[in-house]
Design an enzyme around this catalytic site. Structure first.
Site, PDB file in Angstrom:
ATOM      1  N   ASP A  81      -1.639   5.400  -8.319  1.00 30.68           N
ATOM      2  CA  ASP A  81      -1.075   5.666  -7.059  1.00 30.68           C
ATOM      3  C   ASP A  81       0.514   6.588  -7.277  1.00 30.68           C
ATOM      4  OD1 ASP A  81      -2.775   4.125  -6.367  1.00 30.68           O
ATOM      5  OD2 ASP A  81      -1.685   2.875  -5.314  1.00 30.68           O
ATOM      6  N   GLN A  93       2.311   4.875 -10.164  1.00 24.93           N
ATOM      7  CA  GLN A  93       1.829   3.386 -10.859  1.00 24.93           C
ATOM      8  C   GLN A  93       1.562   3.945 -12.117  1.00 24.93           C
ATOM      9  OE1 GLN A  93       0.852   0.037  -9.108  1.00 24.93           O
ATOM     10  NE2 GLN A  93       3.049   1.011  -8.963  1.00 24.93           N
ATOM     11  N   PHE A 132       3.952  -2.935  -8.254  1.00 25.19           N
ATOM     12  CA  PHE A 132       2.854  -2.447  -7.450  1.00 25.19           C
ATOM     13  C   PHE A 132       3.510  -1.275  -6.702  1.00 25.19           C
ATOM     14  CE2 PHE A 132      -1.459  -4.851  -7.502  1.00 25.19           C
ATOM     15  CZ  PHE A 132      -1.268  -4.851  -8.996  1.00 25.19           C
ATOM     16  N   GLU A 164      -5.406  -0.137   1.771  1.00 28.53           N
ATOM     17  CA  GLU A 164      -4.363   0.008   0.952  1.00 28.53           C
ATOM     18  C   GLU A 164      -3.535   1.129   1.384  1.00 28.53           C
ATOM     19  OE1 GLU A 164      -5.990  -1.843  -3.306  1.00 28.53           O
ATOM     20  OE2 GLU A 164      -6.737   0.154  -2.944  1.00 28.53           O
TER      21      GLU A 164
HETATM   22  C1  FRU Z   1      -4.018   1.535  -4.673  1.00 29.57           C
HETATM   23  C2  FRU Z   1      -3.601   0.150  -5.409  1.00 29.57           C
HETATM   24  C3  FRU Z   1      -2.401  -0.486  -4.629  1.00 29.57           C
HETATM   25  C4  FRU Z   1      -1.744  -1.348  -5.441  1.00 29.57           C
HETATM   26  C5  FRU Z   1      -1.924  -0.431  -6.780  1.00 29.57           C
HETATM   27  C6  FRU Z   1      -1.955  -1.330  -8.027  1.00 29.57           C
HETATM   28  O1  FRU Z   1      -4.834   2.137  -5.591  1.00 29.57           O
HETATM   29  O2  FRU Z   1      -4.931  -0.851  -5.618  1.00 29.57           O
HETATM   30  O3  FRU Z   1      -2.948  -1.264  -3.484  1.00 29.57           O
HETATM   31  O4  FRU Z   1      -0.193  -1.662  -5.278  1.00 29.57           O
HETATM   32  O5  FRU Z   1      -2.929   0.356  -6.690  1.00 29.57           O
HETATM   33  O6  FRU Z   1      -1.614  -0.385  -9.219  1.00 29.57           O
END
Ligand code: FRU
Length: 495
Positions: free
Chosen positions: A43, A59, A99, A218
């Site tokens: 993300d 991420q 996250f 999410e």
């Molecule tokens: C969405 C997700 C989020 C989480 C992150 C972890 O793709 O699952 O909910 O914060 O990726 O990498």
């Protein structure tokens, strides 16, 4: 012995130099979409304009090319096209992963994190993740996002839950307070909280369950989006990500609750392709125009795509607006017009009527293209790209069923059976004006398609060999006329 160590040293040093030189030239490497030089990303996080640049946190696994050790990677750009990757911003520590979340400019020093009179801290609000617990936490930077400190008073929001994540915070001017949208994934709810200092949070309301409940919710994002053609007017739009797709709701936010204008029976999808997820918008953009970026991959097979030494990329930044169609609000997405600066010389392609196949002489998998298609009543056809070795990626229109589709059944999909099974996607597309106008961006392994004035968008990955680089107009026997064909090879943003 010594000599062999020295030879080994030379060999490894040489190998490193060779690797550095080939960086961003690898097979499948997007040339005008952001991807980190090395290792895994998912993300986009903390999209914020600050200090004259657009920050893109993401991420990131700093140690490998698969999901793990989640931390926030960091890149900046002046134009949202050319990116400079910086050191990891917020790192996993003591088994607590960082996250997804957002970042804000704390203009009034509501947190007290700023230590100098004229300094505005950048504050990240993220989910601190362990196997058993997800809480919301803060980190701050007083040097324009380069180095970060985790707040000693973390967590700032703890419901003692295993699934509670992805805080998205914005300044709500009308109520002079911070508002957070955060996901209760299992419950299919977005909770709204408010705060005066980003540290203490009060529950305002919950939205959901609604719309698509096929997967955990999410990465929420709530923002004001301009109404097309009505300067100064906006609607509130709430986005969620679930089951490898995204949905949106259009309505009003009164400082406490988000209320959808007309609760929909139909799911509103932001993107109809196979690979678009977790998109969020920029905070603090200079012209207040919402610009979103999504992650181009799909959790069903994300870790196995055949790219190295990086994995996954970000979508093109998209400008958002809404318009009313009948009694329904629809989202409009367009890539930024500055992208035109990457066009190389325009290549003319003449008008054509095709009832079987027509090979274009253009070769290459890094281009922008647009054309109008006027199909006969029962025509099914469009364009094949990445053509070669019996492989191709189809972008087609089924005139009788009024559907636009992508199909990657005839591409290389040997690396993952799940990827191979997710091979076709379609969207309703009425031919209001007697033709379909397609705008296609192809970037080595990413295809983005915009049509119906930006109300229908597809994003998908495809992994053609370098030699699979041809193009062909095609139809099932009924005639399709192709007009206004425009084609540009694109410049790389990396060199
Ligand atoms: C969405 C997700 C989020 C989480 C992150 C972890 O793709 O699952 O909910 O914060 O990726 O990498």
């Amino acid at each position: 012995m010594r000599k062999s160590i020295f030879i080994m040293f030379l060999f490894l040093a040489g190998k490193n130099v060779a690797q550095e030189q080939s960086l961003f030239k690898e097979t499948y490497r997007p040339q005008y979409h952001f991807s980190p030089a090395k290792n895994w990303t998912n993300d986009p996080n903390g999209l914020v304009y600050y200090g004259g640049v657009y920050h893109l946190f993401f991420q990131h696994n700093p140690f490998g090319n698969e999901w793990g050790h989640m931390s926030w990677g960091h890149a900046t750009s002046k134009d949202l096209m050319h990116w400079k990757e910086l050191p990891v911003a917020i790192a996993e520590e003591n088994g607590v992963a960082i996250f997804s979340g957002s970042a804000v400019v704390d203009k009034n020093n509501s947190t007290g994190f700023s230590t100098q009179p004229d300094q505005q801290s950048l504050v990240a609000i993220y989910t601190a993740h362990t196997e058993k617990l997800q809480t919301q936490a803060l980190a701050f930077s007083n040097d324009k996002g380069l180095t970060w400190k985790k707040y000693k008073g973390n967590p700032v929001l703890d419901l003692h839950k295993k699934d509670f994540r992805d805080p998205n915070v914005f300044w709500y001017e009308a109520g002079k307070k911070w508002v957070m949208a955060v996901s209760q994934p299992i419950e299919h709810q977005i909770s709204f909280y408010s705060s005066n200092n980003l540290k203490e949070w009060k529950l305002l309301s919950n939205f959901g369950p609604a719309g698509d409940l096929s997967g955990v919710w999410e990465c929420p994002d709530l923002m004001q989006v301009p109404i097309e053609g009505e300067p100064g007017k906006t609607k509130w739009v709430l986005f969620t990500s679930q089951n490898s797709t995204m949905q949106y709701f259009v309505g009003e936010f009164d400082g406490t609750k988000f209320i959808e204008d007309k609760p929909q029976t139909k799911i509103h999808k932001q993107d109809y392709g196979t690979d678009y997820y977790a998109a969020v918008t920029y905070h603090n953009s200079p012209d207040k125009q919402p610009i979103s970026i999504g992650w181009v991959n799909n959790w069903e097979y994300a870790n196995t795509i055949p790219t190295k030494p990086w994995k996954s990329a970000m979508s093109l930044p998209r400008k958002l607006s809404v318009k009313k169609r009948g009694d329904d609000w629809v989202l409009i997405q367009h890539p930024l017009s500055t992208l035109e600066e990457l066009r190389l010389k325009k290549e003319a392609i003449s008008n054509n009527s095709v009832s079987k196949e027509y090979d274009l002489f253009q070769k290459g998998n890094c281009f922008e293209m647009s054309f109008d298609m006027i199909p006969a009543k029962n025509a099914v056809g469009g364009i094949k790209i990445a053509v070669g070795n019996g492989h191709y990626f189809e972008i087609g229109y089924d005139a009788a069923r009024e559907k636009l589709f992508i199909d990657r059944s005839n591409t290389n999909h040997s690396f993952n059976s799940k990827y191979a099974s997710i091979n076709r996607k379609e969207a309703d597309l009425k031919m209001y004006t007697g033709m379909i106008r397609l705008h296609i961006y192809f970037d080595e392994s990413i295809v983005e398609i915009y049509t119906a004035d930006g109300t229908v968008v597809f994003t998908s990955q495809v992994f053609p060999d370098k030699s699979e680089n041809g193009m062909q107009f095609y139809s099932n026997g009924s005639e399709i006329r192709y007009e206004n064909v425009r084609y540009w090879k694109m410049k790389s943003t990396w060199f």
